[in-house]
Design an enzyme around this catalytic site. Sequence first.
Site, PDB file in Angstrom:
ATOM      1  N   ASN A  14       0.831  -1.215   0.000  1.00  0.00           N
ATOM      2  CA  ASN A  14       0.000   0.000   0.000  1.00  0.00           C
ATOM      3  C   ASN A  14       0.861   1.259   0.000  1.00  0.00           C
ATOM      4  O   ASN A  14       0.530   2.241  -0.667  1.00  0.00           O
ATOM      5  CB  ASN A  14      -0.943  -0.004   1.199  1.00  0.00           C
ATOM      6  CG  ASN A  14      -2.125  -0.923   0.970  1.00  0.00           C
ATOM      7  OD1 ASN A  14      -3.054  -0.584   0.248  1.00  0.00           O
ATOM      8  ND2 ASN A  14      -2.080  -2.112   1.550  1.00  0.00           N
ATOM      9  N   HIS A 115      -8.191  -0.518   6.449  1.00  0.00           N
ATOM     10  CA  HIS A 115      -8.542  -1.776   7.115  1.00  0.00           C
ATOM     11  C   HIS A 115      -9.178  -2.702   6.075  1.00  0.00           C
ATOM     12  O   HIS A 115     -10.059  -2.277   5.325  1.00  0.00           O
ATOM     13  CB  HIS A 115      -9.534  -1.495   8.256  1.00  0.00           C
ATOM     14  CG  HIS A 115      -9.848  -2.727   9.039  1.00  0.00           C
ATOM     15  ND1 HIS A 115      -8.959  -3.293   9.920  1.00  0.00           N
ATOM     16  CD2 HIS A 115     -10.947  -3.523   9.044  1.00  0.00           C
ATOM     17  CE1 HIS A 115      -9.498  -4.380  10.447  1.00  0.00           C
ATOM     18  NE2 HIS A 115     -10.702  -4.543   9.938  1.00  0.00           N
TER      19      HIS A 115
HETATM   20  C1  GRF Z   1      -3.247  -4.491   4.285  1.00  0.00           C
HETATM   21  O1  GRF Z   1      -4.118  -5.539   4.005  1.00  0.00           O
HETATM   22  C2  GRF Z   1      -3.917  -3.476   5.184  1.00  0.00           C
HETATM   23  O2  GRF Z   1      -5.284  -3.369   4.979  1.00  0.00           O
HETATM   24  C3  GRF Z   1      -3.652  -4.054   6.543  1.00  0.00           C
HETATM   25  O3  GRF Z   1      -2.347  -4.587   6.455  1.00  0.00           O
HETATM   26  C4  GRF Z   1      -2.067  -4.941   5.118  1.00  0.00           C
HETATM   27  C5  GRF Z   1      -0.785  -4.277   4.714  1.00  0.00           C
HETATM   28  O4  GRF Z   1      -0.277  -4.753   3.512  1.00  0.00           O
HETATM   29  N1  GRF Z   1      -3.844  -3.043   7.540  1.00  0.00           N
HETATM   30  P1  GRF Z   1       0.976  -4.024   2.837  1.00  0.00           P
HETATM   31  O5  GRF Z   1       2.113  -4.039   3.851  1.00  0.00           O
HETATM   32  O6  GRF Z   1       0.576  -2.638   2.456  1.00  0.00           O
HETATM   33  O7  GRF Z   1       1.324  -4.866   1.651  1.00  0.00           O
END
Ligand code: GRF
Length: 196
Positions: A14, A115
């Site tokens: 992300n 989330h």
């Molecule tokens: C995502 O699924 C987010 O919603 C949750 O943790 C995960 C993080 O994934 N809070 P990344 O590290 O961004 O790949």
Amino acid sequence: MANVAVLASGSGSNFQAIAEALADPGRNPRGHRVVLLVCDKPGAGCLDRATRLGIASVVVPYGPGRTPEVRRVAETAMTSALETAGADLVVLAGFMRILTPLFVGRWKGRLVNIHPALLPRHPGAHGIADSFASNDKELGVTVHWVDEGVDTGAVIAQKSFPRTPGLSLAEAEAKIHEIEHDLYPATVLKLLEAHA
Ligand code: GRF
């Protein structure tokens, strides 16, 4: 032009999606920038992504135990790094620590989280597994303001998809992450424009 800082603990997909969206002048003509990644886990994948993206990063490891003092020390170090970087918006992206009112109070109104479930349903660390195991007919993703609770802040944006017959957990996870990588950058850009 505003400065964004991202807090992450893991892979950082992300974080990368947000950084790439902001690096695209077509999507971000005012040049808002990701100025810092803060990570609490030495060696986490998000740190490699920051290096590849040319974004400064800092590791703030928490000490042993989940004591108030351990949290206070780490949160004070994080706030100091964020202030030095001139962060206007602090984006939690897979940051796997519960933040205390000390940190939340300092950044409230400028602190957002993603989330992997449709809040207020399925808060906590296992949003995907919990929503998948439920009888919910829709699964999805929520971007929300962070308050003193766990995944209790006001919802900013949500996107859902119907649970199709036979959907596997792996398929649900993949779909949720695909939605995250679209919804989070788009929402962050909207927030930055609204406060520019
Ligand atoms: C995502 O699924 C987010 O919603 C949750 O943790 C995960 C993080 O994934 N809070 P990344 O590290 O961004 O790949």
